[in-house]
Design a protein around this motif. Structure first.
Motif, PDB file in Angstrom:
ATOM      1  N   GLU A 105     -30.259  38.351 -41.805  1.00 25.94           N
ATOM      2  CA  GLU A 105     -31.414  38.624 -42.663  1.00 25.94           C
ATOM      3  C   GLU A 105     -32.122  37.343 -43.075  1.00 25.94           C
ATOM      4  N   ILE A 131     -36.026  35.953 -42.532  1.00 20.75           N
ATOM      5  CA  ILE A 131     -36.917  35.427 -43.569  1.00 20.75           C
ATOM      6  C   ILE A 131     -37.464  34.058 -43.163  1.00 20.75           C
ATOM      7  N   GLU A 175     -43.755  38.666 -46.659  1.00 16.60           N
ATOM      8  CA  GLU A 175     -42.940  39.411 -47.633  1.00 16.60           C
ATOM      9  C   GLU A 175     -41.735  39.962 -46.914  1.00 16.60           C
ATOM     10  N   HIS A 176     -40.742  40.373 -47.710  1.00 18.01           N
ATOM     11  CA  HIS A 176     -39.493  40.824 -47.110  1.00 18.01           C
ATOM     12  C   HIS A 176     -38.822  41.826 -48.033  1.00 18.01           C
ATOM     13  N   ASP A 177     -38.353  42.928 -47.449  1.00 16.28           N
ATOM     14  CA  ASP A 177     -37.633  43.954 -48.203  1.00 16.28           C
ATOM     15  C   ASP A 177     -36.344  44.255 -47.448  1.00 16.28           C
ATOM     16  N   GLY A 178     -35.265  43.545 -47.817  1.00 20.53           N
ATOM     17  CA  GLY A 178     -34.020  43.673 -47.082  1.00 20.53           C
ATOM     18  C   GLY A 178     -32.856  44.041 -47.972  1.00 20.53           C
ATOM     19  N   GLN A 179     -31.665  44.006 -47.395  1.00 19.03           N
ATOM     20  CA  GLN A 179     -30.458  44.356 -48.139  1.00 19.03           C
ATOM     21  C   GLN A 179     -30.108  43.288 -49.171  1.00 19.03           C
ATOM     22  N   TYR A 180     -30.346  42.017 -48.829  1.00 20.01           N
ATOM     23  CA  TYR A 180     -29.915  40.920 -49.687  1.00 20.01           C
ATOM     24  C   TYR A 180     -31.065  40.241 -50.432  1.00 20.01           C
ATOM     25  N   GLU A 181     -32.271  40.324 -49.896  1.00 22.54           N
ATOM     26  CA  GLU A 181     -33.418  39.679 -50.523  1.00 22.54           C
ATOM     27  C   GLU A 181     -34.613  40.619 -50.515  1.00 22.54           C
ATOM     28  N   LYS A 182     -35.316  40.627 -51.637  1.00 22.14           N
ATOM     29  CA  LYS A 182     -36.581  41.348 -51.725  1.00 22.14           C
ATOM     30  C   LYS A 182     -37.619  40.342 -52.224  1.00 22.14           C
ATOM     31  N   ILE A 183     -38.578  40.010 -51.354  1.00 18.65           N
ATOM     32  CA  ILE A 183     -39.523  38.936 -51.633  1.00 18.65           C
ATOM     33  C   ILE A 183     -40.934  39.503 -51.612  1.00 18.65           C
ATOM     34  N   PRO A 184     -41.655  39.422 -52.716  1.00 21.95           N
ATOM     35  CA  PRO A 184     -43.057  39.871 -52.724  1.00 21.95           C
ATOM     36  C   PRO A 184     -43.915  38.931 -51.880  1.00 21.95           C
TER      37      PRO A 184
END
Length: 295
Positions: free
Chosen positions: A76, A80, A91-100
């Motif tokens: 993951e 990123i 942007e990123h919407d994952g299991q460990y990181e959620k980044i706007p």
């Protein structure tokens, strides 16, 4: 590793500078993106970015990361890093990181990314072929049979992604040492085995020593005798090292070899002498033999 790259960037002008490796699960990926950009800027586009997932339970515990999740976190976080290098805003919407939606202002000189090198096993080899990254392999202290097995793994990884083996670069990390001094060679072998014992202790989650700081050096089932190590590795006289390297190159067909000569307590004078030996005799002889073979 990136701090070392930044330091060396100011002392050099042409040599490429690489990390081997940044252990991705132990980094905060957005911050790492800025540091990658900065390192490539001060190196004027000479950065080679090596990344890996790590293996030391001791280290992961102290960063508060579950080592059993390292492969998933690595995958993951590499996603990123690639987004941040390739996109001005990501942007990123994952299991460990959620980044706007995020912009990293410190951009690499090399576009869209510096060359990326991945360390690890078959799954990461396959990803390297899928996405066009390079990768590191090692045979530790084993010999030609292990290198042949590695070559088979490389070929399978390329075939699994319908790629040619030569579509990415391969770097072999190898313990090598050239000397006619038996005491010096035995000292090198002792240091190499010592380092391997400590690596295994960190990997297999053994306890620290009583002072809570230094690890205990413990002989293991993986230990090889000095005689076996000398047989397996490019170690010995200059001619022996040259011949052995050519054998290994013929089997694995790497693009690069990361020569590990600095181990343990060798002093700077000894290491400078070793570097000069490689530059003056070993590398030219290997290159000449490969040129003749290629023609």
């Amino acid at each position: 590793p990136l701090m070392m790259v930044a330091h060396c960037a100011g002392l050099t002008s042409t040599i490429r500078l690489g990390t081997a490796v940044c252990v991705l699960p132990l980094y905060q990926p957005q911050r790492l993106l800025s540091e990658i950009g900065f390192a490539d800027i001060v190196a004027n586009g000479r950065l080679e970015l090596g990344v890996g997932l790590g293996y030391q339970q001791f280290e992961f515990e102290r960063f508060g990361v579950d080592i059993d999740e390292a492969p998933a976190v690595f995958s993951e976080y590499l996603d990123i890093i690639l987004k941040g290098l390739n996109q001005n805003v990501f942007e990123h919407d994952g299991q460990y990181e959620k980044i706007p939606p995020t912009a990293i202002s410190v951009r690499t000189v090399q576009q869209p990314t510096p060359p990326i090198w991945i360390a690890g096993g078959a799954a990461r080899m396959a990803r390297a072929y899928r996405e066009g990254h390079n990768f590191f392999v090692t045979a530790f202290h084993d010999g030609l049979e292990t290198l042949a097995t590695l070559r088979e793994s490389v070929e399978r990884a390329a075939a699994s992604k319908e790629k040619n083996v030569t579509d990415v670069k391969i770097s072999l990390l190898r313990c090598c040492y050239a000397s006619h001094d038996e005491l010096e060679i035995n000292s090198y072998l002792d240091n190499a085995r010592f380092q391997r014992r400590l690596s295994e202790a960190l990997h297999q989650r053994r306890q620290q020593s009583h002072d809570g700081y230094l690890l205990q050096e413990t002989p293991t089932q993986q230990d090889l005798s000095f005689e076996t190590m000398r047989k397996n590795l490019p170690i010995g006289s200059v001619n022996r090292v040259i011949d052995r390297l050519l054998e290994e190159i013929d089997i694995l067909k790497p693009d690069q070899i990361a020569v590990q000569t600095q181990l343990g307590d060798f002093d700077q004078k000894t290491m400078l002498r070793q570097i000069e030996l490689w530059g003056d005799k070993i590398i030219p002889a290997v290159n000449k033999a490969l040129c003749h073979a290629g023609s």
